[in-house]
Design an enzyme around this catalytic site. Structure first.
Site, PDB file in Angstrom:
ATOM      1  N   GLY A  31       0.743  -1.357   0.039  1.00 50.68           N
ATOM      2  CA  GLY A  31       0.171  -0.083   0.078  1.00 50.68           C
ATOM      3  C   GLY A  31       0.778   1.205   0.028  1.00 50.68           C
ATOM      4  N   ASN A  50       1.384   3.171  -2.655  1.00 51.16           N
ATOM      5  CA  ASN A  50       0.974   3.814  -3.422  1.00 51.16           C
ATOM      6  C   ASN A  50      -0.560   4.549  -2.936  1.00 51.16           C
ATOM      7  OD1 ASN A  50       2.030   4.186  -6.758  1.00 51.16           O
ATOM      8  ND2 ASN A  50       2.396   1.874  -5.960  1.00 51.16           N
ATOM      9  N   HIS A  93       0.951  -0.026 -13.102  1.00 51.80           N
ATOM     10  CA  HIS A  93       1.857  -1.218 -13.366  1.00 51.80           C
ATOM     11  C   HIS A  93       3.201  -0.833 -13.591  1.00 51.80           C
ATOM     12  CE1 HIS A  93       2.356  -5.477 -14.713  1.00 51.80           C
ATOM     13  NE2 HIS A  93       2.944  -4.849 -15.664  1.00 51.80           N
ATOM     14  N   ASN A 126      -5.329   1.861 -13.218  1.00 52.07           N
ATOM     15  CA  ASN A 126      -4.394   0.860 -12.515  1.00 52.07           C
ATOM     16  C   ASN A 126      -2.853   1.375 -12.670  1.00 52.07           C
ATOM     17  OD1 ASN A 126      -3.412  -1.407 -11.209  1.00 52.07           O
ATOM     18  ND2 ASN A 126      -2.813  -2.521 -13.252  1.00 52.07           N
ATOM     19  N   LYS A 180     -17.480 -14.171  -8.096  1.00 49.69           N
ATOM     20  CA  LYS A 180     -16.628 -12.747  -8.052  1.00 49.69           C
ATOM     21  C   LYS A 180     -17.738 -11.476  -8.051  1.00 49.69           C
ATOM     22  CE  LYS A 180     -12.932 -12.081 -10.234  1.00 49.69           C
ATOM     23  NZ  LYS A 180     -11.617 -11.900 -11.276  1.00 49.69           N
ATOM     24  N   MET A 188      -4.571  -7.263  -6.715  1.00 52.63           N
ATOM     25  CA  MET A 188      -4.228  -8.587  -7.401  1.00 52.63           C
ATOM     26  C   MET A 188      -5.174  -9.147  -7.941  1.00 52.63           C
ATOM     27  SD  MET A 188      -1.058  -7.768  -7.434  1.00 52.63           S
ATOM     28  CE  MET A 188      -0.225  -9.201  -7.864  1.00 52.63           C
ATOM     29  N   ARG A 189      -6.263  -8.620  -8.496  1.00 54.90           N
ATOM     30  CA  ARG A 189      -7.426  -9.262  -9.021  1.00 54.90           C
ATOM     31  C   ARG A 189      -7.926  -8.650 -10.164  1.00 54.90           C
ATOM     32  NH1 ARG A 189      -9.657 -13.145  -5.783  1.00 54.90           N
ATOM     33  NH2 ARG A 189      -8.196 -13.256  -3.780  1.00 54.90           N
TER      34      ARG A 189
HETATM   35  C1  GRF Z   1       3.279  -1.427  -7.564  1.00 51.32           C
HETATM   36  O1  GRF Z   1       4.432  -1.983  -8.054  1.00 51.32           O
HETATM   37  C2  GRF Z   1       2.301  -1.335  -8.582  1.00 51.32           C
HETATM   38  O2  GRF Z   1       2.789  -0.956  -9.983  1.00 51.32           O
HETATM   39  C3  GRF Z   1       1.695  -2.690  -8.727  1.00 51.32           C
HETATM   40  O3  GRF Z   1       1.780  -3.298  -7.650  1.00 51.32           O
HETATM   41  C4  GRF Z   1       2.664  -2.611  -6.856  1.00 51.32           C
HETATM   42  C5  GRF Z   1       1.778  -1.963  -5.433  1.00 51.32           C
HETATM   43  O4  GRF Z   1       2.691  -1.515  -4.825  1.00 51.32           O
HETATM   44  N1  GRF Z   1       0.442  -2.878  -9.509  1.00 51.32           N
HETATM   45  P1  GRF Z   1       2.261  -0.911  -3.154  1.00 51.32           P
HETATM   46  O5  GRF Z   1       1.422  -1.951  -2.612  1.00 51.32           O
HETATM   47  O6  GRF Z   1       1.462   0.405  -3.793  1.00 51.32           O
HETATM   48  O7  GRF Z   1       3.260  -0.416  -2.549  1.00 51.32           O
END
Ligand code: GRF
Length: 188
Positions: free
Chosen positions: A12, A14, A109, A107, A65, A90-91
């Site tokens: 988390g 981000n 990535h 999203n 889901k 992750m889904r």
């Molecule tokens: C990040 O690298 C993002 O690009 C990917 O999952 C990771 C999440 O990191 N989708 P965090 O949980 O925000 O530290």
């Protein structure tokens, strides 16, 4: 005040960066809900510390889901969420969420899409021996890391340590996600 939800499954960082940017007025919005599918995830504690409401669910406790996504959509609607930011969630989303929030789910990535989709993008890029890495932010559709690209930022690294690429990428992720969310909110 504009309203955001952040979906996360893990650490988390981000989520933390987005929530703090909102609190500091860098993003003109408020994170009204953090959605997480792992009760033990670090992001749950981060939300508690920041006083942000969480919806934590166990996917296996729902028949499908579609059922848990219906519940998520209800909660998003109740709180007036305008933009959903996936940050390490992750889904793959189903049509229930995709239709309810069409064009309003993004999203982040850790690769220069369309290269290296999936959960091990950095490890795969290092194994491939690339010299230019990057971060992508894209609209979400039903395909893994698919959907129109909104923003990308590249960086050079000439080594073979995935942990170092993660470290370098993370700094860029936080900055790029905050800026991109801010830009999108001006358009929607
Ligand atoms: C990040 O690298 C993002 O690009 C990917 O999952 C990771 C999440 O990191 N989708 P965090 O949980 O925000 O530290």
């Amino acid at each position: 005040m504009r309203k955001l939800a952040v979906f996360a499954s893990g650490t988390g960082t981000n989520f933390d960066a987005i929530a703090k940017a909102c609190a500091d007025g860098i993003i003109d919005a408020e994170v009204v809900l953090m959605v997480c599918d792992h009760p033990e995830a670090e992001v749950v504690k981060k939300a508690e510390r920041l006083g942000i409401e969480s919806f934590i669910f166990l996917p296996k406790s729902y028949p499908s889901k579609a059922d848990y996504e219906k519940e998520i959509v209800e909660r998003l609607n109740e709180r007036g969420v305008e933009l959903v930011c996936l940050a390490g969630y992750m889904r793959i989303l189903s049509d229930v969420l995709l239709k309810a929030y069409e064009g309003r789910i993004i999203n982040i990535h850790p690769s220069l899409l369309p290269a290296f989709k999936g959960a091990h993008a950095v490890e795969q890029a290092v194994a491939y021996g690339v010299k230019v890495y990057g971060i992508s932010i894209h609209y979400v559709n039903g395909d893994l890391d698919g959907g129109k690209i909104i923003a990308q930022k590249a960086f050079e690294y000439d080594g073979n340590d995935p942990a170092e690429v993660h470290r370098l990428g993370q700094v860029i992720e936080h900055e790029l996600y905050v800026k991109t969310i801010s830009d999108i909110l001006k358009k929607i």
